[in-house]
Design a protein around this motif. Structure first.
Motif, PDB file in Angstrom:
ATOM      1  N   MET A   1       0.828  -1.192   0.000  1.00  9.15           N
ATOM      2  CA  MET A   1       0.000   0.000   0.000  1.00  9.15           C
ATOM      3  C   MET A   1       0.872   1.255   0.000  1.00  9.15           C
ATOM      4  SD  MET A   1      -3.111   0.935   0.029  1.00  9.15           S
ATOM      5  CE  MET A   1      -4.202   2.196   0.482  1.00  9.15           C
ATOM      6  N   LYS A   2       1.954   1.215   0.782  1.00 10.22           N
ATOM      7  CA  LYS A   2       2.829   2.376   0.870  1.00 10.22           C
ATOM      8  C   LYS A   2       3.510   2.646  -0.476  1.00 10.22           C
ATOM      9  CE  LYS A   2       6.555   4.399   3.509  1.00 10.22           C
ATOM     10  NZ  LYS A   2       7.501   4.277   4.585  1.00 10.22           N
ATOM     11  N   GLU A   3       3.904   1.564  -1.174  1.00 10.29           N
ATOM     12  CA  GLU A   3       4.548   1.737  -2.479  1.00 10.29           C
ATOM     13  C   GLU A   3       3.590   2.371  -3.484  1.00 10.29           C
ATOM     14  OE1 GLU A   3       5.992  -2.043  -3.740  1.00 10.29           O
ATOM     15  OE2 GLU A   3       7.325  -2.242  -2.021  1.00 10.29           O
ATOM     16  N   MET A   4       2.333   1.951  -3.438  1.00  6.89           N
ATOM     17  CA  MET A   4       1.348   2.522  -4.347  1.00  6.89           C
ATOM     18  C   MET A   4       1.133   4.003  -4.029  1.00  6.89           C
ATOM     19  SD  MET A   4      -2.410   1.138  -5.430  1.00  6.89           S
ATOM     20  CE  MET A   4      -3.172   1.347  -3.848  1.00  6.89           C
ATOM     21  N   TRP A   5       1.103   4.364  -2.760  1.00  4.13           N
ATOM     22  CA  TRP A   5       0.953   5.754  -2.355  1.00  4.13           C
ATOM     23  C   TRP A   5       2.129   6.588  -2.864  1.00  4.13           C
ATOM     24  CZ3 TRP A   5      -2.140   9.448  -1.274  1.00  4.13           C
ATOM     25  CH2 TRP A   5      -1.671  10.609  -0.699  1.00  4.13           C
ATOM     26  N   GLU A   6       3.353   6.064  -2.717  1.00  2.00           N
ATOM     27  CA  GLU A   6       4.545   6.775  -3.197  1.00  2.00           C
ATOM     28  C   GLU A   6       4.488   6.954  -4.716  1.00  2.00           C
ATOM     29  OE1 GLU A   6       7.113   8.307  -1.670  1.00  2.00           O
ATOM     30  OE2 GLU A   6       6.005   7.942   0.189  1.00  2.00           O
TER      31      GLU A   6
END
Length: 127
Positions: A1-6
């Motif tokens: 999820m964090k990678e998609m946000w970045e």
């Protein structure tokens, strides 16, 4: 999820996406202004020039109760052209403001410094 946000953050902060968002917002803000300009100022002037023709009433009625209202289409085209011109000049002004300052010239090379000293010595020797 964090990678998609970045990844989304990187996409959203790119110049093109940001410029597009600004363009959409500014375009939406200009729509009522341009609508009023076209409907209340330009179209009456054009109507006066064309001997009182109201473009929004122009239509073709091939059969009863069926109208092809091409006058409204002409109004929409005029409104679009005015909006496009206004946005062009607005974005052109923003780009002028955002343009980076020119870079300072590079310092002179050692060869240039020596050549200036030689030139100055020659000028001083002639005086």
């Amino acid at each position: 999820m964090k990678e998609m946000w970045e990844e989304f953050k990187n996409f959203a902060m790119k110049g093109n996406a940001l410029d597009l968002a600004i363009g959409v917002i500014i375009g939406a803000a200009f729509t009522p202004i341009v609508s009023t300009l076209v409907a209340n100022i330009l179209m009456p002037i054009i109507g006066y020039i064309t001997a009182g023709v109201n473009f929004s009433n122009l239509a073709i009625e091939p059969v009863e109760a069926v109208e092809i209202k091409y006058g409204l289409f002409l109004n929409a085209i005029i409104q679009f052209l005015i909006t496009a011109v206004a946005l062009f000049f607005l974005i052109k002004g923003i780009n002028i403001i955002r343009r980076p300052a020119p870079a300072a010239p590079p310092p002179p090379t050692q060869s240039e410094i020596y050549l200036k000293e030689i030139r100055d010595a020659l000028v001083k020797g002639k005086a």
